[in-house]
Design an enzyme around this catalytic site. Structure first.
Site, PDB file in Angstrom:
ATOM      1  N   GLU A   1     -10.067 -21.161 -14.467  1.00  0.00           N
ATOM      2  CA  GLU A   1     -10.199 -21.709 -13.120  1.00  0.00           C
ATOM      3  C   GLU A   1     -11.177 -22.866 -13.225  1.00  0.00           C
ATOM      4  O   GLU A   1     -12.319 -22.688 -13.636  1.00  0.00           O
ATOM      5  CB  GLU A   1     -10.759 -20.653 -12.168  1.00  0.00           C
TER       6      GLU A   1
ATOM      7  N   ASP B   1      -7.283 -11.278 -14.282  1.00  0.00           N
ATOM      8  CA  ASP B   1      -8.462 -12.058 -13.954  1.00  0.00           C
ATOM      9  C   ASP B   1      -9.639 -11.506 -14.747  1.00  0.00           C
ATOM     10  O   ASP B   1      -9.857 -10.292 -14.757  1.00  0.00           O
ATOM     11  CB  ASP B   1      -8.758 -11.870 -12.448  1.00  0.00           C
TER      12      ASP B   1
ATOM     13  N   ASP C   1     -12.240 -16.575 -14.470  1.00  0.00           N
ATOM     14  CA  ASP C   1     -12.758 -16.935 -13.147  1.00  0.00           C
ATOM     15  C   ASP C   1     -14.043 -17.756 -13.268  1.00  0.00           C
ATOM     16  O   ASP C   1     -14.978 -17.353 -13.972  1.00  0.00           O
ATOM     17  CB  ASP C   1     -13.069 -15.644 -12.374  1.00  0.00           C
TER      18      ASP C   1
ATOM     19  N   HIS D   1      -5.463 -17.507  -3.502  1.00  0.00           N
ATOM     20  CA  HIS D   1      -6.244 -16.596  -2.655  1.00  0.00           C
ATOM     21  C   HIS D   1      -7.537 -17.233  -2.127  1.00  0.00           C
ATOM     22  O   HIS D   1      -8.271 -16.587  -1.383  1.00  0.00           O
ATOM     23  CB  HIS D   1      -6.564 -15.333  -3.452  1.00  0.00           C
ATOM     24  N   ASP D   2      -7.843 -18.441  -2.569  1.00  0.00           N
ATOM     25  CA  ASP D   2      -9.046 -19.128  -2.073  1.00  0.00           C
ATOM     26  C   ASP D   2      -8.686 -20.260  -1.120  1.00  0.00           C
ATOM     27  O   ASP D   2      -9.545 -21.072  -0.766  1.00  0.00           O
ATOM     28  CB  ASP D   2      -9.837 -19.729  -3.243  1.00  0.00           C
TER      29      ASP D   2
ATOM     30  N   ASP E   1      -2.151  -1.316  -3.525  1.00  0.00           N
ATOM     31  CA  ASP E   1      -2.503  -0.616  -4.757  1.00  0.00           C
ATOM     32  C   ASP E   1      -1.515  -0.919  -5.877  1.00  0.00           C
ATOM     33  O   ASP E   1      -0.497  -1.581  -5.660  1.00  0.00           O
ATOM     34  CB  ASP E   1      -2.624   0.903  -4.500  1.00  0.00           C
TER      35      ASP E   1
ATOM     36  N   ASP F   1       0.846  -1.197   0.000  1.00  0.00           N
ATOM     37  CA  ASP F   1       0.000   0.000   0.000  1.00  0.00           C
ATOM     38  C   ASP F   1       0.878   1.242   0.000  1.00  0.00           C
ATOM     39  O   ASP F   1       1.679   1.425   0.920  1.00  0.00           O
ATOM     40  CB  ASP F   1      -0.894  -0.051   1.257  1.00  0.00           C
TER      41      ASP F   1
ATOM     42  N   ASN G   1      -0.471   4.538  -0.436  1.00  0.00           N
ATOM     43  CA  ASN G   1      -1.122   5.797  -0.050  1.00  0.00           C
ATOM     44  C   ASN G   1      -1.722   5.768   1.356  1.00  0.00           C
ATOM     45  O   ASN G   1      -2.515   6.629   1.723  1.00  0.00           O
ATOM     46  CB  ASN G   1      -2.181   6.217  -1.084  1.00  0.00           C
TER      47      ASN G   1
HETATM   48  C1  NOJ Z   1     -13.246 -18.008  -7.840  1.00  0.00           C
HETATM   49  C2  NOJ Z   1     -12.350 -16.979  -7.243  1.00  0.00           C
HETATM   50  O1  NOJ Z   1     -11.050 -17.472  -7.225  1.00  0.00           O
HETATM   51  C3  NOJ Z   1     -12.920 -16.671  -5.893  1.00  0.00           C
HETATM   52  O2  NOJ Z   1     -12.054 -15.857  -5.147  1.00  0.00           O
HETATM   53  C4  NOJ Z   1     -14.263 -16.037  -6.064  1.00  0.00           C
HETATM   54  O3  NOJ Z   1     -14.857 -15.854  -4.810  1.00  0.00           O
HETATM   55  C5  NOJ Z   1     -15.188 -16.901  -6.918  1.00  0.00           C
HETATM   56  N1  NOJ Z   1     -14.530 -17.446  -8.070  1.00  0.00           N
HETATM   57  C6  NOJ Z   1     -16.345 -16.099  -7.423  1.00  0.00           C
HETATM   58  O4  NOJ Z   1     -15.902 -15.162  -8.357  1.00  0.00           O
END
Ligand code: NOJ
Length: 540
Positions: free
Chosen positions: A246, A90, A192, A312-313, A21, A13, A15
């Site tokens: 994905e 993405d 995605d 990230h999931d 960012d 970050d 700012n």
């Molecule tokens: C998959 C993404 O990786 C996830 O972070 C998101 O919540 C869902 N698709 C819905 O877009």
């Protein structure tokens, strides 16, 4: 290529608003270059009300104001290209945000020109057949909207209405958006949740209890391949871009159909079978070997794979697959990075895993930020689940674990921000941070760089065939990679026990290329491995 994934909200970050960012990424480009990675997959940076942190886009041609401006984006992309780093963006088009102009129009009246951009079901026909929603607190993917007395479909949260891909106008809009970014110089697209885009829009009744196996009914349904072929023709074939989806469908056949070059759809897809092996309560190495080996063999001759252990999931790699205690965090992270970077298939390395960042220990539901965590909590409460266990599982597997700010140094907020970070920094940042890693030749970071370099300098690690050894060994994952005369052996101890392996006679070791300990303990053809020891050898 080695792909490095950035969650922009959490990277750096500049700012002081507590949110990462684009300028923050720009500032760290030399760090990224130094890692040796080739491309960055950046999670969504388009305008979004943030119901799902950017996975709900309200303007596909603009930059999320919290992240900066289009000028910042152009500067970042140029900075990346100047350093030979590519950008994969993405593209979130299974659904949009409910605040997207298309949806605002669509919901405003039944005869609005945008009505068919989404899936609507008129209430006078009764309640539509049940569709399971992954994020809805009630698990119901149909949301009633009184404005037009109709239900709309949302496979994710109600703020993420699904786009109607049967509508050619929707498809054209998406291709135009992708072209807009390709024209700007973006080098790749990660689609995605795209495997869910095609739907049977008559919405027939599905078998009772189907939600336990919803994938069968949601992934790669009729029409999806046609959409991808069209996207390929209009976008991928016209620009020097890569494409990755994905989700790889329900089975190997689906996965092949998505990525086989002769079909002109995608370059790559990533499947979840690998990460699904490790759940709350641990995992069995035998299962891991089985899944990764099966995926490899399914793509041995045709197609291409992706390899990853976190994103990230997911929970943090070392907390889930290794051991994040002070004693074993470093060797186990190094061993896991050795795995990702020595397998066949494109490695996706998640930010922070190059320094062994760990899960954060959230105890109460209000500490979580993720919509999936909050909604699943509500659902669990409603269904009378045993909440203590629910919270333990969430603590282990929540997506917030993987989203805490990058730990750069020992300063305030780990050097991530001078403001209050949107998600707390892990308290362990005083010891786990980039600066400390840079100063230590034996650090996880330096090991990571060594592995990236090794992979890039040895085609055998990219294209070489993969062969599993010692299949039944309970602690060691052993395999070779072979390309012509070149052969490498990878030995990974996935446990904290000292363990050993008798090497086949035809595996004559020539040289140790990477080792996360100082020595190789080899006597009479038997290698003994220390806790989480991971080594790459060149074979004679
Ligand atoms: C998959 C993404 O990786 C996830 O972070 C998101 O919540 C869902 N698709 C819905 O877009």
């Amino acid at each position: 290529m080695v792909i490095y994934q950035i969650y922009p909200r959490s990277f750096n970050d500049t700012n002081g608003d507590g949110i990462g960012d684009l300028n923050g990424i720009y500032e760290k480009l030399d760090y990224l270059k130094d890692l040796g990675i080739d491309a960055i997959w950046m999670c969504p940076f388009n305008s979004s009300p943030n119901a799902d942190n950017g996975y709900d886009v309200s303007d596909y041609r603009n930059i999320q104001p919290e992240f900066g401006t289009m000028e910042d984006f152009d500067k970042l992309l140029k900075g990346m290209h100047d350093r030979g780093i590519k950008l994969v963006m993405d593209v979130v088009v299974n659904h949009s945000s409910n605040e997207h102009e298309w949806f605002k129009q669509s919901r405003s009246s039944r005869d609005n020109p945008y009505r068919d951009y989404y899936h609507w079901w008129p209430a006078e026909k009764g309640k539509p057949n049940y569709r399971y929603s992954l994020f809805d607190p009630k698990g119901d993917a149909w949301k009633y909207d009184s404005t037009t007395n109709a239900y709309y479909l949302h496979y994710f949260s109600e703020q993420q209405p699904d786009l109607n891909w049967e509508n050619p106008k929707v498809r054209q809009e998406v291709y135009d958006i992708m072209k807009f970014w390709a024209e700007k110089g973006v080098d790749g697209f990660r689609l995605d949740a795209f495997q869910f885009a095609a739907k049977d829009t008559t919405f027939p009744k599905l078998p009772d209890g189907y939600e336990k196996n919803f994938f069968e009914y949601y992934a790669v349904q009729d029409g999806l391949h046609d959409y991808l072929k069209e996207m390929n023709e209009q976008v991928f074939s016209k620009y020097p871009v890569m494409s990755v989806a994905e989700g790889a469908g329900r089975n190997f056949q689906d996965a092949h159909d998505l990525v086989d070059a002769s079909r002109n759809e995608l370059n790559m897809a990533y499947a979840f079978d690998g990460v699904d092996v490790a759940q709350y309560g641990g995992y069995e190495l035998s299962k891991m070997k089985q899944v990764f080996s099966k995926w490899d063999s399914a793509f041995a001759d045709q197609g291409w794979l992706s390899v990853f252990l976190s994103n990230h999931d997911q929970a943090r790699m070392v907390s889930r697959w290794g051991d994040d205690s002070p004693e074993f965090r470093a060797p186990s992270t190094k061993m896991l990075n050795t795995f990702i970077l020595s397998m066949r298939g494109t490695p996706y390395c998640y930010y922070g895993d190059e320094i062994g960042m760990t899960n954060i220990d959230f105890q109460t539901i209000d500490q979580y930020q993720d919509i999936a965590a909050k909604n699943s909590y509500q659902k669990a409460m409603m269904e009378g689940e045993y909440m203590e266990l629910f919270m333990r599982k969430l603590n282990f597997s929540s997506r917030d674990n993987g989203r805490t700010p990058m730990q750069w140094n020992t300063f305030q907020n780990a050097g991530f921000s001078t403001g209050k970070p949107w998600l707390p920094v892990n308290e362990n940042y005083k010891t786990i941070n980039v600066e400390a890693s840079q100063n230590d030749p034996n650090s996880i970071l330096n090991h990571f760089k060594k592995m990236v370099k090794l992979r890039k300098e040895n085609l055998v690690l990219i294209h070489g065939t993969y062969e599993l050894f010692a299949k039944e060994h309970p602690q060691i994952y052993a395999y070779t990679r072979t390309l012509g005369q070149e052969k490498m052996l990878i030995l990974l101890n996935f446990s904290k026990q000292v363990t050993s392996l008798k090497l086949d006679e035809n595996l004559a070791l020539e040289e140790v290329l990477v080792n996360n300990y100082e020595n190789v303990d080899l006597a009479n053809g038997t290698v003994s491995l220390k806790p989480y020891q991971g080594m790459v050898f060149r074979l004679k």
